[in-house]
Design an enzyme around this catalytic site. Structure first.
Site, PDB file in Angstrom:
ATOM      1  CB  CYS A   1      41.210 -19.333  49.931  1.00  0.00           C
ATOM      2  SG  CYS A   1      40.880 -19.092  48.137  1.00  0.00           S
ATOM      3  N   PRO A   2      39.607 -17.737  52.640  1.00  0.00           N
ATOM      4  CG  PRO A   2      37.703 -18.053  53.897  1.00  0.00           C
ATOM      5  CD  PRO A   2      39.300 -18.144  54.038  1.00  0.00           C
TER       6      PRO A   2
END
Ligand code: SF4
Lengths: 75, 347
Positions: free
Chosen positions: A13-14
């Protein structure tokens, strides 16, 4: 209605959120997208991204090392 | 009826950009957020790696801010373009390897391109005069506006009253009187505003928004560049700098030693790209070897690997060495003792 799959395995992530966002841009309202990830953080981040941007999470599940989110593209 | 104006706010996930966006939203402007992912952002990757961070909520702060404010957020991957900012910052680095001024200019410039493509009117940032010694001074405010090409389309709602009026103010898209005049390093005014807006639980990362402001991280980045003889990097390189203990006994190789299980799992994913080692006679961490070690170097690396396992006090331990093609062999070594690993080997 189109059903597509996005492989976001090994991304942290992201990045899975960014790849989801970019893929959704190519889809139409009502289309479904299955995103397959390995970073558990997506279980929080992708639903949050969907809520903000008006898409609907249809299902979240995990199997072995995969975390899978199925979403429906909003209008 | 006058046209509803649209602004894009640079959202870092911290309080200032959140307050800046909110201040303008309160004036009836349609605001959407934009967040740039450079590869060095503190959140995201790290929580996914370390077990010790598991207790903390795994939220992405920018998404959280956007949700609190009820606005859309666009996350943009700038990993490739950002390399030029970090490798050749025209205005130099801050206290560590943070090229904050160039970074700001780069991000505002990206936002300027974005508003042109998306038919938005202006840009908002959470900058405050005097907040940061390098990038947020009175003298740097016009530099960011000018060099980014945003000029007076760039509004800083938290300190606007201390700066010349921008286009959104002059045109009456926003009321200058309802903007702020915060200066200096004190966080008090922001905290008061946060309370007024009912924001709690906002992120307050100690080191700021990215790893480049971190002393230890910066040292590892400098070491990486020195070892390879140039300032190039790939995303995997900068990710690995966030993980494990880095030990460089020689210029031609270093060890990355997992500090706990979560890091070990993460490093497992790199076994096809690096020589890896782990102790098989005792329990111990996974270690990656980065560089081009000789046979003798591998023997030294195995002795260091042994030092970080349960067999550290044994006379001899078995270390499995796996090459990138999957071939394996076992080295029998005596673990180095603590004094045999000089402080300067730790990066
Ligand atoms: S702390 Fe990092 S992301 Fe923030 S302005 Fe400085 S270099 Fe850019």
């Amino acid at each position: 209605m189109n059903k597509e799959t996005l492989n976001a395995r090994r991304l942290l992530c992201p990045l899975p959120v960014i790849r989801t966002q970019d893929k959704v841009k190519q889809l139409k309202a009502g289309d479904q997208l299955e995103v397959i990830c390995t970073d558990p953080g997506v279980m929080q981040d992708i639903p949050a991204w969907c809520r903000i941007n008006g898409h609907k999470v249809l299902e979240t599940k995990s199997s072995d090392h995969d975390y899978i989110i199925i979403l429906e593209v909003g209008a | 009826m006058s046209k509803q104006r649209k602004a894009v706010a640079l959202i870092s996930g911290g309080l200032d950009s959140m307050l800046a966006a909110k201040t303008v939203m309160e004036q009836g402007v349609h605001v959407e957020g934009i967040n740039f992912f450079t590869g060095f952002c503190v959140e995201g990757h790290t929580h996914a790696i370390r077990d010790k961070d598991k207790a903390k909520p795994k939220r992405n702060n920018s998404l959280w801010v956007a949700e609190q404010l009820g606005m859309k957020l666009h996350i943009v991957d700038v990993i490739e373009e950002y390399k030029n900012v970090l490798i050749n910052p025209r205005h130099g680095y801050g206290a560590h390897m943070n090229p904050c001024l160039d970074c700001k200019i780069f991000m505002v410039n990206k936002a300027r391109q974005w508003i042109a493509e998306n038919d938005f009117d202006f840009i908002i940032t959470g900058e405050v005069i005097g907040q940061r010694p390098m990038s947020q001074r009175k003298a740097t405010m016009p530099i960011v506006a000018k060099e980014s090409g945003a000029d007076d389309l760039l509004l800083r709602p938290l300190c606007a009253k201390n700066l010349p009026p921008t286009l959104p103010e002059r045109e009456g898209w926003v009321d200058r009187e309802r903007l702020h005049d915060i200066t200096g390093r004190s966080r008090k005014p922001q905290m008061v505003m946060a309370e007024q807006f009912g924001f709690d639980d906002y992120a307050q990362p100690a080191g700021g928004c990215c790893f480049l402001t971190d002393k230890n991280y910066s040292a590892k980045l400098v070491d990486l560049w020195q070892a390879q003889g140039n300032k190039e990097y790939e995303l995997d390189d900068v990710m690995l700098l966030k993980v494990g203990r880095h030990i460089r006994p020689q210029p031609n190789f270093k060890l990355i030693v997992a500090r706990e299980e979560g890091e070990g799992r993460f490093l497992q994913g790199y076994k096809n790209e690096f020589i890896s080692m782990n102790c098989i006679s005792h329990s111990g961490p996974l270690v990656l070897i980065d560089g081009s070690p000789s046979a003798e170097d591998l023997y030294l690396a195995a002795r260091i690997t042994a030092r970080f396992g349960q067999g550290r006090d044994a006379e001899q331990v078995d270390i499995n060495v796996m090459q990138t093609d999957g071939s394996e062999r076992t080295l029998q070594v005596k673990p180095l003792n603590k004094q045999e690993i000089p402080e300067e080997w730790y990066i």
